[in-house]
Design an enzyme around this catalytic site. Structure first.
Site, PDB file in Angstrom:
ATOM      1  N   ASP A  83       0.857  -1.204   0.000  1.00 55.12           N
ATOM      2  CA  ASP A  83       0.000   0.000   0.000  1.00 55.12           C
ATOM      3  C   ASP A  83       0.888   1.247   0.000  1.00 55.12           C
ATOM      4  OD1 ASP A  83      -2.509   1.089   0.017  1.00 55.12           O
ATOM      5  OD2 ASP A  83      -2.923   0.689   2.134  1.00 55.12           O
ATOM      6  N   GLU A 114      -4.774   5.212  -3.310  1.00 52.70           N
ATOM      7  CA  GLU A 114      -6.129   5.750  -3.141  1.00 52.70           C
ATOM      8  C   GLU A 114      -6.438   6.772  -4.226  1.00 52.70           C
ATOM      9  OE1 GLU A 114      -6.757   7.175   0.833  1.00 52.70           O
ATOM     10  OE2 GLU A 114      -6.359   5.204   1.716  1.00 52.70           O
ATOM     11  N   GLU A 180     -14.539   0.953  -0.667  1.00 53.39           N
ATOM     12  CA  GLU A 180     -14.662   0.985   0.802  1.00 53.39           C
ATOM     13  C   GLU A 180     -15.844   1.861   1.215  1.00 53.39           C
ATOM     14  OE1 GLU A 180     -11.070   1.735   3.022  1.00 53.39           O
ATOM     15  OE2 GLU A 180     -12.167   1.832   4.933  1.00 53.39           O
TER      16      GLU A 180
HETATM   17  O1  KIV Z   1      -5.036  -0.138   4.586  1.00 53.23           O
HETATM   18  C1  KIV Z   1      -5.909  -0.993   4.483  1.00 53.23           C
HETATM   19  O2  KIV Z   1      -5.999  -1.961   5.253  1.00 53.23           O
HETATM   20  C2  KIV Z   1      -6.881  -0.808   3.425  1.00 53.23           C
HETATM   21  C3  KIV Z   1      -8.112  -1.660   3.472  1.00 53.23           C
HETATM   22  C4  KIV Z   1      -9.043  -1.079   4.469  1.00 53.23           C
HETATM   23  C5  KIV Z   1      -8.727  -1.818   2.150  1.00 53.23           C
HETATM   24  O3  KIV Z   1      -6.708  -0.010   2.578  1.00 53.23           O
END
Ligand code: KIV
Length: 263
Positions: A83, A114, A180
């Site tokens: 992420d 995002e 989400e």
């Molecule tokens: O950071 C995370 O765990 C997320 C999920 C909520 C999709 O982005």
């Protein structure tokens, strides 16, 4: 065989539900992998559930890389999604590329960021350079202060914007899109309208797959867990069994139930 973006696309096309779960370390990544989770997300939710912050905003690219390295040692079959944290991709597409490379060198197979239409140029830039990108729309926690809290997105007039976002990220080359905190009928419409898998969290049962934050899923997060989550450890006698039950319930359509969704 290890799960890839192609596996996920085939699952969508076959109507087979896709299971994602977050993990941030070796042991839980191993447990999720053994339970048959399709994809492990090393989410920036680590800011809350690992570091104890109120939001993911304090998470740095170094934090994300560290946890991705730990997860990569524990997973052999699941696809790992790294992420991109707040501030690590919004300045320019070149900045996004440099930080995506760091996550992939730490062990991520794919990355998540995002944003919808606003991130189209960045998604294109990364995809053209061989990086598989998952977009994340609806409630985007890195923008929580701008959104005015962790609130359902896409109600009323906002719905069309989310549909446009989903179509835009698919056209830009994203391999999947996380939805989400989106009303279930809107998530179902988006799932129908795009060819890429939709992965829901608080977005109802008709998404192609589901993702939960591990600590909510086993009920160990000391603060309030979201309504859309479920403690699977309550009816299981081990963490392995709880993750296994989550996989089964997503695959069968038993999770999410009506009480975990929004209208
Ligand atoms: O950071 C995370 O765990 C997320 C999920 C909520 C999709 O982005």
């Amino acid at each position: 065989m290890a799960v890839t973006v192609t596996t996920l696309k085939k699952m969508k096309d076959a109507g087979d539900k896709i299971t994602w779960l977050t993990a941030y370390d070796y042991s839980f990544a191993h447990a999720a992998d053994q339970a048959g989770i399709d994809s492990i997300l090393v989410g920036d939710s680590l800011g809350m559930v690992i570091q104890g912050h109120e939001t993911p905003i304090p998470v740095t690219i170094e934090d994300s890389c560290y946890h991705t390295q730990c997860v990569a040692r524990g997973a052999t079959n699941a696809m790992i999604v790294g992420d991109l944290p707040f501030g690590s991709y919004q300045v320019s597409k070149e900045q996004a590329y440099a930080n995506a490379v760091k996550l992939m060198q730490a062990g991520a197979h794919t990355i998540k960021l995002e944003g919808g239409e606003l991130q189209v140029e960045t998604i294109k830039f990364l995809a053209e350079r061989g990086i598989a990108v998952c977009a994340h729309i609806g409630l985007t926690p890195q923008s929580v202060h701008k959104l005015g809290g962790f609130r359902v997105q896409g109600r009323g007039d906002e719905a069309q914007r989310l549909i446009d976002d989903a179509i835009a990220v698919e056209e830009a080359g994203a391999f999947a899109v996380v939805l989400e905190l989106v009303p279930k009928t809107l998530a179902a419409e988006i799932t129908e309208r795009v060819g890429i898998p939709t992965i829901g969290i608080g977005a109802g049962p008709q998404c192609d797959g589901q993702v939960l934050v591990l600590q909510d899923m086993i009920g160990v997060y000391p603060k309030k867990s979201p309504k859309f989550s479920k403690n699977f450890l309550q009816d299981a006698d081990s963490i392995d069994a709880a993750i296994g039950r989550y996989v089964m319930d997503v695959k069968s359509g038993a999770f999410p139930a009506a009480e975990h969704s929004f209208s």
